[in-house]
Design a protein around this motif. Sequence first.
Motif, mmCIF file in Angstrom:
data_model
loop_
_atom_site.group_PDB
_atom_site.id
_atom_site.type_symbol
_atom_site.label_atom_id
_atom_site.label_comp_id
_atom_site.label_asym_id
_atom_site.label_seq_id
_atom_site.Cartn_x
_atom_site.Cartn_y
_atom_site.Cartn_z
ATOM 1 N N SER A 1 -4.853 35.211 49.833
ATOM 2 C CA SER A 1 -4.828 33.746 49.821
ATOM 3 C C SER A 1 -3.946 33.320 48.661
ATOM 4 C CB SER A 1 -6.225 33.175 49.606
ATOM 5 O OG SER A 1 -7.063 33.481 50.676
ATOM 6 N N TYR A 2 -3.120 32.333 48.890
ATOM 7 C CA TYR A 2 -2.254 31.811 47.842
ATOM 8 C C TYR A 2 -2.779 30.448 47.434
ATOM 9 C CZ TYR A 2 0.781 35.619 49.142
ATOM 10 O OH TYR A 2 1.268 36.874 49.391
ATOM 11 N N ILE A 3 -3.150 30.333 46.169
ATOM 12 C CA ILE A 3 -3.736 29.103 45.652
ATOM 13 C C ILE A 3 -2.708 28.435 44.765
ATOM 14 C CG2 ILE A 3 -5.609 28.145 44.271
ATOM 15 C CD1 ILE A 3 -7.240 30.634 45.172
ATOM 16 N N PRO A 4 -2.275 27.218 45.147
ATOM 17 C CA PRO A 4 -1.263 26.529 44.345
ATOM 18 C C PRO A 4 -1.768 26.244 42.933
ATOM 19 C CG PRO A 4 -1.687 25.365 46.420
ATOM 20 C CD PRO A 4 -2.712 26.444 46.293
ATOM 21 N N ARG A 5 -0.833 26.311 41.980
ATOM 22 C CA ARG A 5 -1.134 25.954 40.599
ATOM 23 C C ARG A 5 -0.156 24.857 40.201
ATOM 24 N NH1 ARG A 5 -2.214 31.617 37.550
ATOM 25 N NH2 ARG A 5 -0.130 32.119 38.216
#
Length: 132
Positions: free
Chosen positions: A74-78
């Motif tokens: 999963s890619y979680i925006p920062r």
Amino acid sequence: MGATPGLELHQAEAVAFLGQDREGFDSVYSVYGAAWFTDPARLLPAVRERLRPGGRLVFSQRPAVEGCYGCQASYIPRGDDEDPLVVKRWDYEADGWERLLRGYGFTGVDARVLAAPPGNRTIGTLIVQARA
């Protein structure tokens, strides 16, 4: 907040914590937690080793997306200047979890998806339980 006799809560990296334990556990619960975000090849043997005879492992997580099994990312925006955070999770259908748990010596394995309650949610919850 009231006390519950005999209940102890710990916050730590799961496999490391289990490796330090010398007393064992009657039960291990993971609610959308370690069982979802830790490689089962590391976590399940560690849990099985630390559960007392007849002890239970019970965990819940979102059901797997059809065709997306095993380790998923999963890619979680920062922030704008930061790369996204990558979080790994392990997704299997109910029968996949049952096979994995039996393979690590668990018995009485039961895995099923509970339907979402009426309302806005459409995705149920995978509930898995097994005994040492």
